[in-house]
Motif scaffolding. Structure first.
Motif, PDB file in Angstrom:
ATOM      1  N   SER A   1     -22.082 -21.805  59.790  1.00  0.00           N
ATOM      2  CA  SER A   1     -22.972 -20.771  59.647  1.00  0.00           C
ATOM      3  C   SER A   1     -24.172 -21.045  60.738  1.00  0.00           C
ATOM      4  O   SER A   1     -24.449 -22.321  60.587  1.00  0.00           O
ATOM      5  CB  SER A   1     -23.332 -20.199  58.288  1.00  0.00           C
ATOM      6  N   GLY A   2     -24.992 -19.956  60.837  1.00  0.00           N
ATOM      7  CA  GLY A   2     -26.355 -20.155  61.510  1.00  0.00           C
ATOM      8  C   GLY A   2     -27.073 -20.943  60.677  1.00  0.00           C
ATOM      9  O   GLY A   2     -27.766 -21.768  61.388  1.00  0.00           O
ATOM     10  N   GLY A   3     -27.058 -20.862  59.371  1.00  0.00           N
ATOM     11  CA  GLY A   3     -28.058 -21.966  58.798  1.00  0.00           C
ATOM     12  C   GLY A   3     -27.813 -23.190  58.870  1.00  0.00           C
ATOM     13  O   GLY A   3     -28.507 -24.143  58.829  1.00  0.00           O
ATOM     14  N   GLU A   4     -26.401 -23.386  58.701  1.00  0.00           N
ATOM     15  CA  GLU A   4     -25.794 -24.766  58.635  1.00  0.00           C
ATOM     16  C   GLU A   4     -26.063 -25.395  59.917  1.00  0.00           C
ATOM     17  O   GLU A   4     -26.521 -26.558  59.934  1.00  0.00           O
ATOM     18  CB  GLU A   4     -24.345 -24.556  58.138  1.00  0.00           C
ATOM     19  N   ARG A   5     -25.762 -24.669  61.003  1.00  0.00           N
ATOM     20  CA  ARG A   5     -25.930 -25.061  62.261  1.00  0.00           C
ATOM     21  C   ARG A   5     -27.517 -25.604  62.343  1.00  0.00           C
ATOM     22  O   ARG A   5     -27.810 -26.609  63.124  1.00  0.00           O
ATOM     23  CB  ARG A   5     -25.524 -24.345  63.264  1.00  0.00           C
ATOM     24  N   GLN A   6     -28.554 -24.805  62.169  1.00  0.00           N
ATOM     25  CA  GLN A   6     -29.798 -25.074  62.076  1.00  0.00           C
ATOM     26  C   GLN A   6     -30.371 -26.538  61.511  1.00  0.00           C
ATOM     27  O   GLN A   6     -31.100 -27.368  62.041  1.00  0.00           O
ATOM     28  CB  GLN A   6     -30.661 -24.061  61.859  1.00  0.00           C
ATOM     29  N   ARG A   7     -29.509 -26.728  60.339  1.00  0.00           N
ATOM     30  CA  ARG A   7     -29.780 -27.713  59.588  1.00  0.00           C
ATOM     31  C   ARG A   7     -29.470 -29.022  60.348  1.00  0.00           C
ATOM     32  O   ARG A   7     -29.882 -30.113  60.346  1.00  0.00           O
ATOM     33  CB  ARG A   7     -29.340 -27.751  58.188  1.00  0.00           C
ATOM     34  N   VAL A   8     -28.060 -28.922  60.985  1.00  0.00           N
ATOM     35  CA  VAL A   8     -27.526 -30.102  61.739  1.00  0.00           C
ATOM     36  C   VAL A   8     -28.389 -30.236  63.030  1.00  0.00           C
ATOM     37  O   VAL A   8     -28.502 -31.547  62.991  1.00  0.00           O
ATOM     38  CB  VAL A   8     -26.157 -29.713  62.308  1.00  0.00           C
TER      39      VAL A   8
END
Length: 254
Positions: free
Chosen positions: A142-149
């Motif tokens: 997801s967008g949020g997961e991607r940003q955390r990565v």
């Protein structure tokens, strides 16, 4: 006197011959969190890219006391980690491999990842709660997961300066809280954090706030400074109030 991580004098940036930033004088203290704010089109992202050396600029720009232009690409990558908006180009890589990209400035051309590199990457995977995602590709997130990565990749560099443009876009409130805690811990370890945020309430948690408007520096001050409050209200056309709630400055729309 506090050590400066970044200092600019008469910093000027033009894009397609159009001036975007006008003669900015900034002093970014080492080991502190500085947040850049301002209306859309104020030049916030342009400033961050200029500080990172990603776009050309005129004027003086010192990073840890050394002119940025005198640094090699590898030295610059070791001293400043970068997290930009909506970054792409590694969508087919696994989460673990994306974080490992952050270790590239510390590796020789042929040596590959060391045990220390692996340990650092694993530590950030655990700390950012990415363990259950580490074998997935960015395309599967997801967008949020991607940003955390992508945040993990920047943190894995372990650079003394961390530059982040909208680092918590699409991130839910619990992980925003985690991000704030991470920033606090980084500055306690003398890492300098410079971020661009649209969320003024989060920005008012920083040690210093830099307010831009139409490519010019309006004020650089602490969140407690009444002059900053006045400047924010004026720049955002009086559409907010700033109040103290539970020992924290809160920005409320009018």
């Amino acid at each position: 006197m506090n050590t400066l991580a970044i200092a600019t004098k008469h910093l000027h940036v033009s894009m397609d011959k159009t001036p975007v930033l006008h003669s900015l004088d900034l002093s970014i203290e080492a080991g502190r969190w500085t947040c850049v704010v301002g209306p859309n089109g104020a030049g916030k992202s342009t400033l961050l890219k200029a500080l990172a050396g990603l776009i050309s600029s005129q004027g003086q720009l010192l990073v840890l006391g050394q002119p940025l232009l005198e640094m090699s690409d590898k030295d610059r990558a070791k001293r400043m980690a970068w997290l930009g908006q909506q970054e792409s180009g590694a969508d087919d890589l696994s989460v673990r491999d994306v974080l490992m990209l952050g270790r590239l400035p510390h590796q020789s051309l042929w040596a590959g990842a060391s045990s220390q590199d692996q340990s650092i990457v694993q530590a950030w995977i655990d700390r950012l709660q990415l363990s259950h995602l580490q074998d997935r590709s960015l395309l599967q997130l997801s967008g949020g997961e991607r940003q955390r990565v992508l945040l993990g990749r920047a943190l894995a560099v372990q650079a003394p300066i961390l530059l982040m443009d909208e680092p918590i876009a699409n991130v839910d409130i619990p992980h925003q809280s985690d991000w704030l805690q991470t920033v606090k811990q980084l500055t306690q370890q003398q890492t300098t954090v410079v971020s661009v945020l649209h969320d003024l309430n989060l920005a008012m948690r920083a040690d210093q706030v830099v307010l831009l408007h139409q490519g010019r520096l309006v004020i650089q001050a602490t969140p407690n400074d009444p002059l900053l409050h006045q400047a924010l209200i004026e720049v955002f056309e009086g559409r907010m109030s700033i109040q103290r709630v539970a020992d924290q400055w809160v920005v409320l729309p009018m």
